[in-house]
Write an enzyme that holds these catalytic residues in place. Structure first.
Site, PDB file in Angstrom:
ATOM      1  N   GLY A 108      -5.880  -4.512   7.168  1.00 39.05           N
ATOM      2  CA  GLY A 108      -6.855  -3.438   7.317  1.00 39.05           C
ATOM      3  C   GLY A 108      -7.941  -3.647   8.354  1.00 39.05           C
ATOM      4  N   GLY A 147      -1.086  -2.284   6.306  1.00 42.58           N
ATOM      5  CA  GLY A 147      -1.157  -3.470   7.156  1.00 42.58           C
ATOM      6  C   GLY A 147      -2.471  -4.183   6.971  1.00 42.58           C
ATOM      7  CB  THR A 151      -0.867  -0.015   1.278  1.00 43.44           C
ATOM      8  OG1 THR A 151      -1.822  -1.050   1.151  1.00 43.44           O
ATOM      9  CG2 THR A 151      -1.569   1.310   1.523  1.00 43.44           C
ATOM     10  CB  VAL A 160     -14.168  -1.377   1.983  1.00 44.35           C
ATOM     11  CG1 VAL A 160     -13.469  -0.049   2.216  1.00 44.35           C
ATOM     12  CG2 VAL A 160     -15.040  -1.307   0.729  1.00 44.35           C
ATOM     13  N   GLY A 161     -10.990  -2.099   2.900  1.00 42.97           N
ATOM     14  CA  GLY A 161     -10.029  -2.099   4.008  1.00 42.97           C
ATOM     15  C   GLY A 161      -9.997  -0.763   4.732  1.00 42.97           C
ATOM     16  CG  ASP A 162      -6.347   0.117   6.714  1.00 40.22           C
ATOM     17  OD1 ASP A 162      -6.283  -0.772   5.849  1.00 40.22           O
ATOM     18  OD2 ASP A 162      -5.342   0.761   7.098  1.00 40.22           O
TER      19      ASP A 162
HETATM   20  N1  ASP Z   1      -4.179  -1.827   4.573  1.00 47.16           N
HETATM   21  C1  ASP Z   1      -4.506  -2.393   3.281  1.00 47.16           C
HETATM   22  C2  ASP Z   1      -5.873  -3.025   3.371  1.00 47.16           C
HETATM   23  O1  ASP Z   1      -6.142  -3.723   4.330  1.00 47.16           O
HETATM   24  C3  ASP Z   1      -3.544  -3.398   2.791  1.00 47.16           C
HETATM   25  C4  ASP Z   1      -2.066  -3.152   3.020  1.00 47.16           C
HETATM   26  O2  ASP Z   1      -1.701  -2.113   3.548  1.00 47.16           O
HETATM   27  O3  ASP Z   1      -1.246  -4.005   2.669  1.00 47.16           O
HETATM   28  O4  ASP Z   1      -6.631  -2.888   2.461  1.00 47.16           O
END
Ligand code: ASP
Length: 248
Positions: A168, A166, A114, A143-145
């Site tokens: 999410g 990370g 990300t 949907v993530g963070d």
């Molecule tokens: N945070 C992102 C999500 O969970 C993924 C990542 O940062 O690797 O969508």
């Protein structure tokens, strides 16, 4: 935009793929001067999702838009649209096939990618932005963070600007980016103390992995993570660019 256009990262071109084998992109941006923010989730044809997030912030009365509606909105402002195949690189496709074969999600702690930016300008204004393809083999519609203001992105001139990467689901449940800002505001902790508390304690206690890049209103920078590595770098007015992969 440069990071989104690079196939090396999990955002824009080269984003990870859903279990259906297509890219669904999330992004958000926040202006710490006035707490204006914009975000988009689940877009599939927008070349640079962070630019669409910025349009949502600057040209709509809303904060968050999703899917087709977000894309329609972007079209009205002439945002660059691409075919869904644009995002899929050979490397990601092979990674997807491998993940499908083993029916195993590629966890974010194995593959961070990300992209995010935090910045402080000479007037003392802070800003943060984050853009991602999410997590490999995620469910269609997940949907993530990253597009959630307060979880993956936050900026407030009173405290700091934060962008996260990370797993999410954990970042959403802990409201990571806003929590770092809140610890500074309510407990008077330094940026470093706040970020350490959240990433090295709260996140680990809940079983989550990842990290943040953060800068405060005095220009202090911290980039903690609880994984073996996190691609990161910074650039100061008078200094050389600094880039790191693993722990110092
Ligand atoms: N945070 C992102 C999500 O969970 C993924 C990542 O940062 O690797 O969508």
């Amino acid at each position: 935009n440069i990071l989104e256009d690079s196939p090396l990262f999990n955002a824009g071109k080269g984003a990870v793929l859903t279990e259906k084998g297509s890219a669904e992109l999330d992004a958000s941006i926040m202006n710490g001067e006035n707490l204006m923010a914009g975000s988009v989730a689940g877009v599939r044809h927008i070349k640079n999702p962070i630019s669409l997030a910025r349009l949502v912030m600057e040209k709509s009365p809303h904060v968050m838009m999703i899917g087709n509606g977000a894309e329609e909105f972007g079209k009205q402002f002439g945002i660059e649209m691409v075919d869904t195949s644009y995002f899929i690189t050979e490397e990601r496709w092979n990674q997807f096939l491998k993940a499908k074969e083993t029916q195993k999600k590629i966890e974010s702690d194995e593959k961070h990618g990300t992209v995010g930016c935090v910045a402080l300008d000479k007037k003392g204004n802070l800003a943060a932005g984050t853009s991602t393809g999410g997590m490999m083999m995620k469910k269609f519609g997940r949907v993530g963070d990253s597009p959630i203001i307060g979880a993956g992105t936050y900026a407030n001139n009173k405290t700091c600007a934060v962008s996260a990467t990370g797993h999410g689901e954990y970042f959403i449940r802990l409201g990571i980016a806003k929590d770092i800002s809140d610890l500074m505001e309510y407990k008077n902790l330094s940026l470093k103390e706040s970020a350490e508390e959240v990433i090295q304690k709260k996140l680990i206690e809940l079983g989550g992995t990842g990290g943040v890049i953060a800068i405060d209103r005095n220009g202090n920078i911290t980039m903690p993570f609880n994984t073996p590595g996190m691609f990161r770098g910074y650039y100061l007015n008078d200094g050389k660019p600094e880039v790191d992969f693993y722990k110092e």
